[in-house]
Design a protein around this motif. Structure first.
Motif, PDB file in Angstrom:
ATOM      1  N   MET A  62      25.245  36.233  50.107  1.00  0.00           N
ATOM      2  CA  MET A  62      26.180  35.776  49.299  1.00  0.00           C
ATOM      3  C   MET A  62      27.045  36.768  47.839  1.00  0.00           C
ATOM      4  N   PRO A  63      27.100  37.285  47.681  1.00  0.00           N
ATOM      5  CA  PRO A  63      27.780  38.041  46.554  1.00  0.00           C
ATOM      6  C   PRO A  63      28.222  37.545  45.537  1.00  0.00           C
ATOM      7  N   THR A  64      27.259  37.547  44.434  1.00  0.00           N
ATOM      8  CA  THR A  64      28.027  36.598  43.498  1.00  0.00           C
ATOM      9  C   THR A  64      29.273  37.071  42.614  1.00  0.00           C
ATOM     10  N   THR A  65      30.084  37.118  42.367  1.00  0.00           N
ATOM     11  CA  THR A  65      31.071  38.192  42.087  1.00  0.00           C
ATOM     12  C   THR A  65      30.726  39.111  40.974  1.00  0.00           C
ATOM     13  N   PRO A  66      31.606  39.790  42.235  1.00  0.00           N
ATOM     14  CA  PRO A  66      31.385  41.213  41.654  1.00  0.00           C
ATOM     15  C   PRO A  66      31.712  41.929  40.415  1.00  0.00           C
ATOM     16  N   ARG A  67      31.079  43.092  39.976  1.00  0.00           N
ATOM     17  CA  ARG A  67      31.142  43.505  37.946  1.00  0.00           C
ATOM     18  C   ARG A  67      32.507  43.582  37.573  1.00  0.00           C
ATOM     19  N   THR A  68      33.250  44.297  39.011  1.00  0.00           N
ATOM     20  CA  THR A  68      34.954  44.618  38.493  1.00  0.00           C
ATOM     21  C   THR A  68      35.446  43.671  38.667  1.00  0.00           C
ATOM     22  N   ALA A  69      35.635  42.101  39.322  1.00  0.00           N
ATOM     23  CA  ALA A  69      36.589  41.318  38.494  1.00  0.00           C
ATOM     24  C   ALA A  69      36.561  40.494  37.922  1.00  0.00           C
ATOM     25  N   TYR A  70      37.859  39.997  36.962  1.00  0.00           N
ATOM     26  CA  TYR A  70      38.132  39.591  36.789  1.00  0.00           C
ATOM     27  C   TYR A  70      38.576  38.150  36.405  1.00  0.00           C
TER      28      TYR A  70
END
Lengths: 241, 241
Positions: free
Chosen positions: A1-9
DNA sequence: CTGGATCCATGATGATACTG
DNA sequence: CAGTATCATCATGGATCCAG
């Protein structure tokens, strides 16, 4: 389960969501080059001059995962063709507005080190003619590059304009030159265009060429406000002084 | 003498030049938040939730150097106000198109972790009403946030719509609620809006509220193509199922 | 030859803490 | 309030190599 990726605002904002998909370096330029039709990996490498193959691969994978690009791989065929999905094509208005902003505020002649392609300016020319509702009668103008054998047709009728990446068979005016010379010619300010441009051949009878020049007089558009860019300096009404 | 910075694409293309100024992470979101009026550093920190002060400083400096942002520092005053220059304000059409694209292709209800502000949706509402030329007679609608005391006025007349970040004194309809509740309400699909929304108070007589609901029926717009985003799934006509 | 993959260097960004 | 300082991490550029 990926945490919010780096590119998400993580904003509830459609602009932020759009930029999560489109904000990576080179992403919108890949879309730009696919707007004129499907391309192969090496076609894109060529046009995007400066991108590394790793980054291009990454962008194409991201755009594919986000549903903006479709990859055509046919078994038994070496080439892989990349093309925009409807959602990708639907970005055209946004890219047009960004390009027009650049045209209004960042216009500058091409640096000697900048590869110049006429197609980017032609997209803006079409848009400016269309928005201005320029009507000089039915018009079919073809621009043909000699160093790469690309061709574009700009058509106008009743104030509406279209651009396709293909040569019409019956042009009223035809422009021939290297990609750079054609780009430089289109970037000339309107008053200087009648004199022609070194390296650019114009075919068509005088009356037709006159219609062409009359219509093109609205390009480039003037900046709406004062030229407030720190390095932009003077606004002469053309890309070239 | 700096060589071409890393952020340069070295393309003779106005889109590429625009993205050289606007392509950095957070840059367009800073512009977005300044489009509603001048803000202080901490105002921006608050609205941009997730940005670090270092990055915000960097973006503001870059935007200032590129002539998009002007900094107002008055001696003897602690606060520093950032506002857009005319060139910065001129980005509104491009941001609108990007936001509309997001609305058409990435619409999804806010995640619980996403702070939701009504103003971003209101910008899109104004644009959609304006483009559709919706005319329900002269209309003045005020949206007021209870948890932060922001207010916005949406005005329509003869099919043209405007949005200002200020409360009109004589609204026909007034919406009151927390930022999140108001955003959720606007994100509801049109058919469900007449029933109201928990946490949102609507003031105004029945006829005026009817006009409001009639006009808002065009929001959100439907995607032009099939919902082709991999994770978007169904398109129900609303942001919320 | 096309369509990549791999390795390394570096610059941009994030996290956290602190200050004039 | 408006940033700066420090350190960690990640994305991208540059160069090279490889498989079908």
């Amino acid at each position: 389960m990926p945490t919010t990726p780096r590119t998400a605002y993580a904003h509830f904002c459609m602009l932020a969501k759009a930029l999560e998909r489109l904000g990576d370096r080179w992403a919108l330029l890949v879309v730009r080059d696919l707007l004129t039709g499907p391309k192969r990996f090496t076609d894109l490498m060529d046009r995007l001059g400066g991108i590394t193959p790793r980054t291009l691969t990454q962008r194409l994978r991201d755009l594919e995962a986000d549903g903006l690009v479709q990859v055509d791989r046919e078994p038994g065929r070496r080439e892989v063709w990349y093309r925009l999905t409807p959602a990708g094509l639907d970005l055209a208005p946004a890219l047009d507005e960004l390009a027009l902003w650049g045209l209004r505020h960042l216009a500058a002649p091409p640096a000697p080190s900048e590869p110049a392609h006429p197609e980017h300016l032609l997209r803006s020319v079409r848009l400016v003619l269309d928005r201005a509702g320029i009507d000089v009668g039915p018009a079919t103008w073809v621009v043909r590059t000699l160093d790469r054998d690309d061709a574009f047709t700009l058509r106008g009728r009743d104030g509406r304009w279209s651009l396709v990446a293909q040569a019409a068979s019956d042009p009223d005016v035809e422009l021939l030159g290297t990609r750079r010379d054609l780009a430089l010619y289109l970037a000339t300010r309107p008053q200087a265009r009648a004199a022609g441009h070194p390296g650019v051949t114009m075919r068509g009878d005088e009356r037709e060429i006159g219609r062409f020049l009359d219509a093109l007089a609205v390009f480039p558009p003037l900046s709406t406000g004062p030229a407030s860019h720190a390095t932009a300096g003077q606004q002469t009404g053309g890309l070239v002084d």
